[in-house]
Design an enzyme around this catalytic site. Sequence first.
Site, PDB file in Angstrom:
ATOM      1  N   HIS A  43      25.859 -32.737 -35.685  1.00 21.86           N
ATOM      2  CA  HIS A  43      25.879 -33.155 -37.094  1.00 21.86           C
ATOM      3  C   HIS A  43      27.303 -32.952 -37.609  1.00 21.86           C
ATOM      4  CE1 HIS A  43      23.632 -33.139 -41.213  1.00 21.86           C
ATOM      5  NE2 HIS A  43      24.867 -33.585 -41.352  1.00 21.86           N
ATOM      6  N   GLU A  51      23.612 -36.838 -36.148  1.00 20.87           N
ATOM      7  CA  GLU A  51      23.048 -36.739 -37.490  1.00 20.87           C
ATOM      8  C   GLU A  51      24.146 -36.824 -38.539  1.00 20.87           C
ATOM      9  OE1 GLU A  51      19.478 -33.547 -36.435  1.00 20.87           O
ATOM     10  OE2 GLU A  51      21.217 -32.889 -37.590  1.00 20.87           O
ATOM     11  N   HIS A  68      14.543 -28.202 -38.096  1.00 19.20           N
ATOM     12  CA  HIS A  68      15.101 -27.294 -39.092  1.00 19.20           C
ATOM     13  C   HIS A  68      14.308 -25.986 -39.077  1.00 19.20           C
ATOM     14  CE1 HIS A  68      18.174 -26.897 -42.256  1.00 19.20           C
ATOM     15  NE2 HIS A  68      17.395 -25.914 -42.655  1.00 19.20           N
TER      16      HIS A  68
END
Length: 262
Positions: free
Chosen positions: A57, A89, A210
């Site tokens: 990310h 991401e 997450h």
Amino acid sequence: MNPLIAPEASGRGAHTALSVNLNKVALLRNTRHLGIPSVTRAAGIVLQAGAQGITVHPRPDERHIRAHDVHELAELLRRDWPHIEYNIEGNPFHNLMDFVRAVRPHQATFVPDAQGQFTSDHGWQLPQDIERLVPLIAETRALGVRVSLFMDPIPEAMRHAREAGADRVELYTESYASAWGTPRQAEVLAGFAAAAEAALAVGLGVNAGHDLSRENLADFLRAVPGVQEVSIGHALIADALELGYAETIRDYQRSIAAAYRP
């Protein structure tokens, strides 16, 4: 089209794939100028140990993954691990699309982060965000890249994600991680199961991520149908500090396998 983009599964025929998020490796490296720990070396070790994917990310401020990491990992995977999924991401309205166009990963996960946000903490608001997402989803898919939308577990939003052109959703699992081991666990899991069922019903694939961990992962996968991939970074890298990368990956794979035992 990318040959690794397979038709979406609609049930639990195959075990969930583990994609390792390497952001925290880069965060530690960035505290010095020595190039250690190496992000690409970490990728090689976790893949040798059995991980099925790599996730990064790259945020605009480059506080962890940097642009050169994205490209070096792409080259590593193309050269040595061509069957491994690469998932990038980020916010498509910030810097994500530059990487998608240049690297063409297997999957791009669109995340509605603000610039400088501490960590991802909410999904897209649908149908409100559809109009601006549609052209970027279409462009990404035209490049042969699967699109996953980072979403809160709201069943009625899944239809809108499909209408926007997404291939998958990634369910934002922080609320489950917070409720795990408490009296609220069953109720929260039921909400995630309903969201996954709604996604599957409209033809979306289901990812999740997450704050998933060795401890809470199996319970999640037992309760939530059709999860094709979990992306795990913070807890996994924290475990690796104590156990080493390879043993940590084996532990997470055992957790996944436990979810599928009768």
